[in-house]
Write an enzyme that holds these catalytic residues in place. Structure first.
Site, PDB file in Angstrom:
ATOM      1  N   GLY A 153      -1.877  39.345  28.015  1.00  0.00           N
ATOM      2  CA  GLY A 153      -2.275  38.949  26.660  1.00  0.00           C
ATOM      3  C   GLY A 153      -3.670  39.368  26.243  1.00  0.00           C
TER       4      GLY A 153
ATOM      5  CG  HIS B  18       1.969  31.094  30.545  1.00  0.00           C
ATOM      6  ND1 HIS B  18       2.565  32.339  30.551  1.00  0.00           N
ATOM      7  CD2 HIS B  18       1.368  30.944  31.744  1.00  0.00           C
ATOM      8  CE1 HIS B  18       2.318  32.914  31.707  1.00  0.00           C
ATOM      9  NE2 HIS B  18       1.592  32.097  32.445  1.00  0.00           N
TER      10      HIS B  18
ATOM     11  CB  CYS C  30       6.335  39.095  28.630  1.00  0.00           C
ATOM     12  SG  CYS C  30       4.569  39.278  28.338  1.00  0.00           S
ATOM     13  CG  ASN C  31       6.247  35.539  23.301  1.00  0.00           C
ATOM     14  OD1 ASN C  31       6.841  35.320  22.265  1.00  0.00           O
ATOM     15  ND2 ASN C  31       6.451  34.793  24.383  1.00  0.00           N
ATOM     16  CB  THR C  32       1.788  40.079  25.535  1.00  0.00           C
ATOM     17  OG1 THR C  32       1.316  38.738  25.457  1.00  0.00           O
ATOM     18  CG2 THR C  32       0.666  41.035  25.212  1.00  0.00           C
TER      19      THR C  32
ATOM     20  CB  CYS D 164       2.527  32.455  24.668  1.00  0.00           C
ATOM     21  SG  CYS D 164       1.927  32.734  26.348  1.00  0.00           S
TER      22      CYS D 164
ATOM     23  CD  GLU E 255      -0.225  31.837  35.585  1.00  0.00           C
ATOM     24  OE1 GLU E 255      -0.507  31.875  36.787  1.00  0.00           O
ATOM     25  OE2 GLU E 255       0.847  32.262  35.115  1.00  0.00           O
TER      26      GLU E 255
ATOM     27  CG  ASP F 281       6.240  36.666  31.877  1.00  0.00           C
ATOM     28  OD1 ASP F 281       5.777  37.172  30.832  1.00  0.00           O
ATOM     29  OD2 ASP F 281       5.775  35.634  32.380  1.00  0.00           O
ATOM     30  CB  SER F 282       2.447  39.122  32.298  1.00  0.00           C
ATOM     31  OG  SER F 282       2.549  37.847  31.706  1.00  0.00           O
TER      32      SER F 282
HETATM   33  N1  DGL Z   1       3.747  36.265  29.272  1.00  0.00           N
HETATM   34  C1  DGL Z   1       2.678  36.331  28.296  1.00  0.00           C
HETATM   35  C2  DGL Z   1       3.266  36.168  26.887  1.00  0.00           C
HETATM   36  O1  DGL Z   1       4.309  35.596  26.693  1.00  0.00           O
HETATM   37  C3  DGL Z   1       1.635  35.266  28.534  1.00  0.00           C
HETATM   38  C4  DGL Z   1       0.788  35.491  29.760  1.00  0.00           C
HETATM   39  C5  DGL Z   1      -0.043  36.752  29.697  1.00  0.00           C
HETATM   40  O2  DGL Z   1      -1.005  36.823  28.909  1.00  0.00           O
HETATM   41  O3  DGL Z   1       0.279  37.655  30.460  1.00  0.00           O
HETATM   42  O4  DGL Z   1       2.659  36.630  25.947  1.00  0.00           O
END
Ligand code: DGL
Length: 294
Positions: A55, A203, A85-87, A201, A165, A22-23
């Site tokens: 994101g 988060h 990570c969705n992005t 997302c 965060e 993930d990010s």
């Molecule tokens: N992990 C990112 C997502 O699920 C969210 C945090 C980011 O913007 O890096 O899209």
């Protein structure tokens, strides 16, 4: 990459861990679901905290970051990769499939789309996500493939990432931001409410109680963590890659009992551990987190 590492990527074996990236720490919500579904599997989790957030970045940049994080996990040896990570899931899957043809890769968007379709009797679906995920329209594409008549409205809710965060997961500030984002989104649906709201997302699940407070009654919240874990269970079974409980030759667990997790972060293990606990739902010490450079 050495020949052995290439082999690990092209011919995954059951004894290897599952790679998750993930990010940052948000993907730990997915790891939590994976650990519940697959308690004796081993995991490598990489949080690219130095470059969070993904994101707000362009799709090309996120796809490049995803290739770099995956290379590190493949070099360690993994049998399957979860993009938690969705992005990154929305832009990186084609590039990863091309770079690592032998490695099964599972993102969170398809499982999320499947989950929300199951919770949308009238096909009315609201999606909140990062700016990048909304821009790429990956959720719409995946939902419409399953439900061509669905009514979908999406909204970037980028501030939710920063609040999660920061550990701000409840209270009046969070509810005020949720209200401002969600009230106009709800108004886009007949009767002022969709069937469900997708937390698109990593988060957002930790903000679910605050989000629920400002939603009209009867709107179901959907997150993709559990359906992603179900997908991984199925994929491992289909490929014969499950680690048998107590199997000899376990890579990380010494062949016995519960699987183990190794954590990597690209910045500040201390912060990764303190914020990560919120998402993982269990204690995490900085000593368990290895700092790496990509
Ligand atoms: N992990 C990112 C997502 O699920 C969210 C945090 C980011 O913007 O890096 O899209």
């Amino acid at each position: 990459m050495t020949t052995d590492q290439k082999t690990a990527a092209s011919q995954p074996t059951a004894a290897l861990p599952i790679g998750v990236f993930d990010s940052g720490v948000g993907g730990l919500t997915v790891l939590r679901a994976l650990k519940q579904a697959l308690p004796h599997e081993d995991f490598l989790y990489l949080g690219d905290t130095a470059r969070l957030p993904y994101g707000t970045k362009s799709g090309a940049t996120v796809a490049r970051y995803a290739l770099q994080t995956t290379r590190v996990l493949v070099e360690q040896g993994v049998k399957l990769l979860v993009i938690a990570c969705n992005t990154a899931s929305s832009v990186a899957l084609p590039g990863l499939a091309q770079a690592y043809p032998g490695l099964p890769v599972i993102g969170v968007i398809e499982p999320g789309a499947r989950a929300c379709c199951e919770h949308a009797p009238h096909g009315r679906i609201a999606v909140i996500a990062t700016r990048g995920t909304v821009r790429g329209a990956a959720y719409q594409t995946a939902i419409l493939r399953l439900r061509p008549q669905a009514t979908i409205a999406t909204r970037p809710t980028q501030l939710f990432v920063a609040m999660a965060e920061e550990g701000w997961v409840d209270g009046p500030e969070v509810e005020a931001v949720a209200e401002r984002y969600l009230t106009p989104l709800m108004a886009e649906f007949p009767g002022g409410k969709p069937d469900c709201l997708v937390l698109g997302c990593t988060h957002f699940p930790v903000l679910a109680p605050a989000i629920r407070k400002v939603l009209p009654e009867g709107v179901c919240l959907v997150d993709s963590a559990e359906t992603t874990a179900e997908c991984v269970v199925k994929e491992l079974a289909e490929r014969g890659l499950q680690k048998p409980a107590g199997a000899p030759g376990d890579v990380l667990a010494g062949g016995k009992g519960e699987g183990r997790v190794r954590f990597f972060a690209t910045d500040d293990p201390e912060r990764f551990a303190s914020v990560g606990e919120i998402f993982l739902g269990q204690p995490l010490s900085p000593g368990e987190v290895t700092l790496i450079d990509l």
